[in-house]
Write an enzyme that holds these catalytic residues in place. Sequence first.
Site, PDB file in Angstrom:
ATOM      1  N   HIS A 355      11.893  36.135  -6.927  1.00 35.74           N
ATOM      2  CA  HIS A 355      10.489  36.616  -6.635  1.00 35.74           C
ATOM      3  C   HIS A 355      10.903  38.142  -6.032  1.00 35.74           C
ATOM      4  CE1 HIS A 355       7.567  33.834  -7.622  1.00 35.74           C
ATOM      5  NE2 HIS A 355       8.387  32.813  -7.262  1.00 35.74           N
ATOM      6  N   LYS A 543      -3.751  41.779   1.004  1.00 38.89           N
ATOM      7  CA  LYS A 543      -2.663  41.269   0.574  1.00 38.89           C
ATOM      8  C   LYS A 543      -1.386  41.165   2.065  1.00 38.89           C
ATOM      9  CE  LYS A 543      -1.923  44.570  -2.055  1.00 38.89           C
ATOM     10  NZ  LYS A 543      -1.456  44.000  -3.584  1.00 38.89           N
ATOM     11  N   ARG A 544      -0.642  40.551   1.861  1.00 40.75           N
ATOM     12  CA  ARG A 544       0.389  40.605   2.973  1.00 40.75           C
ATOM     13  C   ARG A 544       0.544  41.963   3.512  1.00 40.75           C
ATOM     14  NH1 ARG A 544       6.113  40.045   2.737  1.00 40.75           N
ATOM     15  NH2 ARG A 544       5.922  40.006   0.529  1.00 40.75           N
ATOM     16  N   LYS A 549       4.335  47.379   0.550  1.00 36.48           N
ATOM     17  CA  LYS A 549       2.915  47.332  -0.050  1.00 36.48           C
ATOM     18  C   LYS A 549       2.204  48.812   0.152  1.00 36.48           C
ATOM     19  CE  LYS A 549       3.144  42.337  -0.244  1.00 36.48           C
ATOM     20  NZ  LYS A 549       3.047  42.276  -1.737  1.00 36.48           N
ATOM     21  N   THR A 651       0.077  39.190  -7.889  1.00 34.19           N
ATOM     22  CA  THR A 651      -0.898  38.487  -8.586  1.00 34.19           C
ATOM     23  C   THR A 651      -2.266  38.944  -8.240  1.00 34.19           C
ATOM     24  OG1 THR A 651      -0.835  36.816  -7.134  1.00 34.19           O
ATOM     25  CG2 THR A 651       0.646  36.547  -9.116  1.00 34.19           C
ATOM     26  N   LYS A 655      -6.096  39.181 -10.215  1.00 29.42           N
ATOM     27  CA  LYS A 655      -7.356  38.767  -9.831  1.00 29.42           C
ATOM     28  C   LYS A 655      -8.468  39.727  -9.759  1.00 29.42           C
ATOM     29  CE  LYS A 655      -4.542  35.354  -7.052  1.00 29.42           C
ATOM     30  NZ  LYS A 655      -3.811  35.590  -5.851  1.00 29.42           N
TER      31      LYS A 655
END
Length: 813
Positions: A355, A543-544, A549, A651, A655
Site C-alpha cells: 500500500h 483524509k489522514r 497529502k 479512495t 468517493k
Amino acid sequence: MFSDTRAFQRAFLEKLQVMQGKIVDDATAYDCFTVLGTLVREFISKRWIDTNTKYKHTGCKQVYYFSMEFLIGRLLESNLINLGIRDVCAEGLAELGLSFEEILQQESDAGLGNGGLGRLAACFLDSLASLQLPGHGSGIRYKHGFFEQKIINGYQVELPEYWLKDGYVWEIRRPEKALEITFGGHVQPVTENGRLQFYSEPAERVLAVPYDVPVIGYRNQTVNTLRLWSAEPVVDFEQEQPFQEQSYQKIVEYKHSLEAISEFLYPDDSTYEGKLLRLKQQYFLVSAGVHSIIRSFKKKNGSIAHFHETVAIHVNDTHPVLAIPELMRILLDEEGLGWDDAWFITTRTISYTNHTILAEALETWPTDMFRSLLPRVYMIVDEINERFCKDLWNRYPGDWERIHKMAIIADGAVKMAHLAIVGSHSVNGVAKLHTEILKKREMQRFNQFYPHKFNNKTNGITHRRWLLKANPKLASLITETIGDRWISQPTALLQLLKHAEDSSLQQAVEQVKQENKHKLANMIQDMTGIAVDETSIFDIQVKRLHAYKRQLLNVFHILDLYRRLRENPDLDLRPRTFIFGAKAAPGYHLAKRVIKLIHGTAERINKDPAIRGKLKVIFLENYRVSLAESIIPAADVSEQISTAGKEASGTGNMKFMMNGALTVGTMDGANIEIFEKVGNDNMFVFGLAADEVLQFYANGNYRAFELYKKDPRLAYVMDQLIHGGLSANQADFQIIFDSILANNDEYFVLADFASYVDIHAKIDRTYRDRRRWNQSSIVNIAHSGGFSSDRTITDYADEIWQLQALPIVSNSL
C-alpha cells in the site's frame, strides 16, 4: 424479512418488551437502536449458518483477508439496505412515533481503523458478500480504537475512543473457539525418530477469543464473517492457586500487559515498549487467525497437503506478514511436514498487497526484539532468508550488494516487505502508477527476480455505502434516469453519459447537491457555531493528516486568497468554503502543527468582516466514516493534492467523484486513472509529475529557498507562519517553516504552489458556468462505477485467489 410495516412493528414491539421491558412510549432512542440491531442480527442468523454450512459441505475455496484495520463505520442502515427492508423499517418506526434518523445516530462508529487501509478492507468485505464470494475478514477487536479527536484552542487532543462502552450489537462472542498464543521463552531442539523437532517453552501466554460480526451481502442470502480477536488472560485468577499466592499488584500488571494487545489500534511506537507492543499485536492477529483457519480446514478436509487448494490468505500491507512464518511454523512443528512441502503450501496460500512506497511505512523490526519475542518464528524467518540469499547467489554470483539489499534480514533488522514478497505467490500494487513505481523503482530487484508475482489491482469503494446509503436522493435520481441495474452492476452508471447534456437532469443533480450542502451547513453550524454560505463553493479535503497529502499546500493557497481579498475586498471571487477533516497520529508533531495552522487561519479569516464572507475555513473534528458520509455528498471540489508518486492510490478521490464532486489533483495514485476516464474537461490537474519529482530527488537540484525568495506570494505565506500572529505561541509553526526551508520542502509544496493557485482560478471560472459544471459532475458520476470495489474484488478473485461465487439458498427469510 418482513412482508409489511405491520409485521415489522409486531416483531419490533415484542423484542422491545423482551429486551428492555418497555413499551414504545418509554423507550429511548438507544433502546430502539439496540432492539432493531438485535432483531436484524437474529433474523440473519439462519442465513449466516446456512452460508457457513454450504462452505463447509462443498469444500469450496475461501479467502481470509487479514488486516490490522477494518474501518466498517456504522452498520445498521447498511444492513437494512442490503436486506431490502430499510424503507419498511423507517415507515414502521415513524408510525410508532419514533425517529428513524435519531435511532441510526445512536450507533457508534466501530473503532477498528484509522484511514484508507481500513476503509478499503471494509469495502472489500461488502463486495465479497454481495458478489456471493466465500471470503472473510480477520482482525483485532480493539477496545478503544485509534483515538477520539478533540480540538482545544486549535490543538489536537487525543482521548480514548470508548466505542465499546455499551457493547456492540453486531458481535457474537465465541469462547469455545478461543486459542492460546505464546510469546518469548526459548526453543528446545530435540531429535525424535531421526527427525529434528522444535519445542517451545514460552514465557508468556495469552488467550485469543474470537468475536464474529456478520457481513451481509446485498439482496442475496450470503452472510460472511468478520472475525475479530480479543486478548484475554489464559488463567482464571480466582481458580488458579499460583496467582492467589502472588500480590494483587502483580496480578493486575500481568492482566494489563496481556489485554494491552487488543487495547488500542497502533500504539505509539516511538519507544521500545510501544514498538514491542505493535509486534505483539501483529503476531497475535496472525497466529490466532492462521490457527483458526487450519482448525476449521482439518475438521472438514483430509491431508494438510491440500490446504492451499481450498484456502487463500491475503495480507493487507505488511502488518500481517508474520502469517508467512507462522503458517510455516504450524506446518513444520505441529503438522510434521518437511521444509519443502511446507514452503510449497505457504507460498501458494498467501498473497500480499503493498500500500505504500513511503520508507517509514515499509516495516522493519530490530532482530534482537524479534528474536526475543518470537524465538521460533525468528528461526524460521532466518532460514527463509538463508535459502533466499542462496537462490540470489545462484542467480547473481558475487553480487553482494544486490543480495544485501534484497535480504530479509540485514543491518540488524527484519524487513517485512521483503518477507512478504518472498513468501507469497502474488504481490499487487493498488493503482497503475503505484504498481509501476514498485516494479521499476522501489522493488525493481524483486521484480527482476520474481516477474510473475507483481500485478496491479486498482483500489475500489463500495458504491452501496458511498452512493446508495450516503446520498439516497442522488441514488434515486440515478435510478429514475437509467434504472436500478447500477446497484448490482456499477459499470451500468456509464449509461448516465447519454444524459449528461440533458438540462433537466443537470438541474436535478444541482438541486440534490444544494440540498446536501444545506444539510452539511446545518451540521457545521451545530458542530462549530459557524454559519457558512450554502451557495459558496464547498471545497473539501478530508483524509489522514500527513505531510505528503499536503494539507499545507491547501492552507497556503487559502492564506494567499485571504491576502488578495484584504488588498482588494471587491475582488471578483466566487465565495468559497474550505472544509477540512483529519486526524494526526499522536506522535506526528508536524502534522499536529498543521492542524493548529488550519485553526489559526480559520480564526483569522472567519472573524474578518473586511472580506465580506467570501472565504470561510472549517475544521470538523474527529473525522470518521459516519462524518464522511455527510461531508462527501456535499462537496463541489475534491482536494486530492498529494505529492506525485507518494499516494499509492487513494479512495477518497473515488468517493467524491461518485457523488458528483470535481477533482483538483496531481497526477498521482488513482487520480491518473480517474483522469483517463473523465478527461481534462472534467478534472483539474496541476503540479509536478511523478517522474519530475523523482528527478528532483535524484539530482538534488531543487531549491525551496530560491522559490521562497523569488515569489512574493510565497514569501508572504511563509512569513505568516513566523510573524503572522496565527497562534498565540509564536513558535508553534517553526517546525512547519523549517520543514519547508531548512529541510528543503521534501514534498514540494512550494514547487507546486503557483500551479495550484492557477488551477484554483480555473475552478472559480468554471464553477460560474453552471451548465458546464453540472455536466462534468454527471460525467464523473457515470465513470465512478469503474472504481467500485465489486470490480476490484472480481479481479482479486479471478486473478489472485482463484475464487468462485457460491450462491446460498436459505429459507429463513
